[in-house]
Design a protein around this motif. Structure first.
Motif, short mmCIF file in Angstrom:
data_model
loop_
_atom_site.label_atom_id
_atom_site.label_comp_id
_atom_site.label_asym_id
_atom_site.label_seq_id
_atom_site.Cartn_x
_atom_site.Cartn_y
_atom_site.Cartn_z
N VAL A 1 0.86 -1.18 0.00
CA VAL A 1 0.00 0.00 0.00
C VAL A 1 0.89 1.23 0.00
O VAL A 1 2.10 1.15 0.25
N SER A 2 0.31 2.39 -0.28
CA SER A 2 1.08 3.63 -0.24
C SER A 2 1.45 3.98 1.19
O SER A 2 0.84 3.48 2.14
N LYS B 1 -2.30 5.39 7.83
CA LYS B 1 -3.70 5.53 8.25
C LYS B 1 -4.30 4.18 8.65
O LYS B 1 -4.95 4.06 9.69
N LEU B 2 -4.07 3.16 7.83
CA LEU B 2 -4.68 1.86 8.08
C LEU B 2 -4.07 1.17 9.29
O LEU B 2 -4.77 0.49 10.04
N SER C 1 0.98 6.81 2.81
CA SER C 1 -0.10 7.50 3.51
C SER C 1 -1.20 6.52 3.93
O SER C 1 -1.73 6.61 5.04
N ASN C 2 -1.53 5.58 3.04
CA ASN C 2 -2.56 4.59 3.39
C ASN C 2 -2.08 3.64 4.46
O ASN C 2 -2.84 3.24 5.35
#
Length: 313
Positions: A232-233, A239-240, A235-236
C-alpha cells in the motif's frame, strides 16, 4: 510504562447512608443507545451473579473482584486498569474478597444492539482495513483486556458525558460510543496480533508486518519500507495501521524496541550492546528514550533486576 494497563477516572464512593445496597449498589444513567451503570460493593460477598442481555463493556475503577463468566471461564482476578467484555446473555459470577477493607467500584455499559450493528456497518463502509478480506468486528474471544491509553481516554469521555447534566447529552454520547467501539476493537486487534502474529502472518498483511518489525528491531525501520511490504502507499499504510492497532507505526516500533531492550537488559548485556541490538542510533538516544518510557535509566533498571541497588532517577 505500564504495558497498556491504564487506570480510569474514579468517582467518589457513595456515602453509606445513601446506598440502596452494600453489595453491587447500582446507579444507572440511561442514554438513547446505551445504559451506563456504576456498581459499588462495600461488603465482602461471594457468588454474586450479574446477567446482561446486550453486549456489555465492563471496567474496574477501584478495589478487586474475583470473577468468572459462567460456563465460559475459570475464576480470575479483576483489577483497575482492566476491562471485561460480556457477550449478550452471559452471566458474570463475582466474589468480593476485599470489599470490607477496600470497596470495589466498576462500570457496566450495555450497548443497544441496533446501534452496534449500524456502527459496524458504517465503519466497514468508511474505514477500510489494511487487509482487504478483514472487517471491523467485536470479538467474543478477546474479552479480557488491559486498557490501552486510547481505550481509557474514550471510556473516561463517555463516563463524563453520562454523568453530566447536559441537554445535548444523547448526541454527544452517540459520538463517544462510536469512538469507544473503535478503541475497543483496536485494543482487541492489538492483543490478538500480539499473541498470534506468528500464526497469522501468512494470511494477514498486518500480522506479517508485525512479525517483520519484531524480527528486525536492530535495523532501521522506515514507514516507506513497511508500506511497500504491505503493498500500500505510505499515507494509506500509516492511516490503516493506526485504524487497526490504535497507534501510529513509528510509535509501535518504538514500544517494541523498548520491550526488547528490557529483555536484553535482563540478560545482563551492556547498555551499548542493547542500544545497538534494538536499532537506536546511539547510546544517549537509547538512554533518553528508555527513561521517557520507563521513568528510570536502563542502567538503573538493569541494576534493580540483579541486586537490591536503590534506583535513583
Amino acid at each position: 510504562m505500564n504495558n497498556g494497563k491504564n487506570l480510569l477516572y474514579t468517582p467518589d464512593l457513595t456515602a453509606n447512608e445513601q446506598l440502596d445496597s452494600i453489595i453491587e449498589n447500582k446507579t444507572t444513567f440511561t442514554l438513547n443507545n446505551c445504559e451506563f451503570s456504576l456498581f459499588e460493593t462495600h461488603k465482602r460477598a461471594a457468588d454474586v451473579k450479574l446477567r446482561f442481555n446486550d453486549l456489555t463493556f465492563t471496567a474496574m475503577l477501584r478495589g478487586k473482584k474475583t470473577m468468572k463468566l459462567e460456563d465460559k471461564t475459570d475464576y480470575f482476578d479483576y483489577f483497575p486498569g482492566e476491562t471485561v467484555l460480556v457477550s449478550p446473555g452471559e452471566t458474570m459470577v463475582i466474589d468480593f474478597p476485599e470489599a470490607d477493607e477496600t470497596p470495589s467500584q466498576c462500570i457496566a455499559l450495555s450497548f443497544s444492539p441496533d446501534f452496534v450493528e449500524n456502527s459496524l456497518n458504517y465503519f466497514n463502509t468508511k474505514l477500510r482495513k489494511i487487509d482487504d478480506d478483514s472487517s471491523w468486528r467485536i470479538s467474543n474471544e478477546q474479552f479480557y483486556l488491559f486498557n490501552s491509553l486510547p481505550l481509557a481516554s474514550a471510556t473516561n469521555n463517555l463516563m463524563r458525558i453520562a454523568m453530566e447534566d447536559n441537554m445535548n447529552k444523547d448526541i454527544m454520547a452517540d459520538l463517544a460510543l462510536k469512538e469507544l467501539l473503535i478503541r475497543l476493537m483496536q485494543t482487541q486487534a492489538s492483543k490478538l496480533i500480539e499473541s498470534d502474529y506468528k500464526k497469522l502472518k501468512n494470511t494477514s498483511r498486518l500480522a506479517f508486518i508485525i512479525d517483520y518489525i519484531k524480527n528486525n528491531l536492530h535495523q532501521k525501520l522506515s514507514v516507506e519500507h513497511l508500506a511497500r511490504l504491505a503493498l500500500v502507499s505510505k499515507s494509506n499504510f500509516f492511516k490503516l495501521f493506526k485504524y487497526e492497532i490504535g497507534i501510529a507505526p513509528n510509535e509501535f516500533i518504538l514500544i517494541e524496541r523498548i520491550k526488547r531492550s528490557k529483555e536484553l537488559l535482563k540478560e545482563d548485556q551492556s547498555i551499548k550492546e542493547v542500544a545497538f541490538a534494538t536499532g537506536f542510533s546511539d547510546t544517549n538516544h537509547f538512554i533518553k528514550t528508555f527513561k521517557t518510557f520507563e521513568g528510570i535509566t536502563p542502567k538503573n533498571y538493569q541494576r534493580s533486576l540483579f541486586s537490591d541497588y536503590k534506583i535513583v532517577s
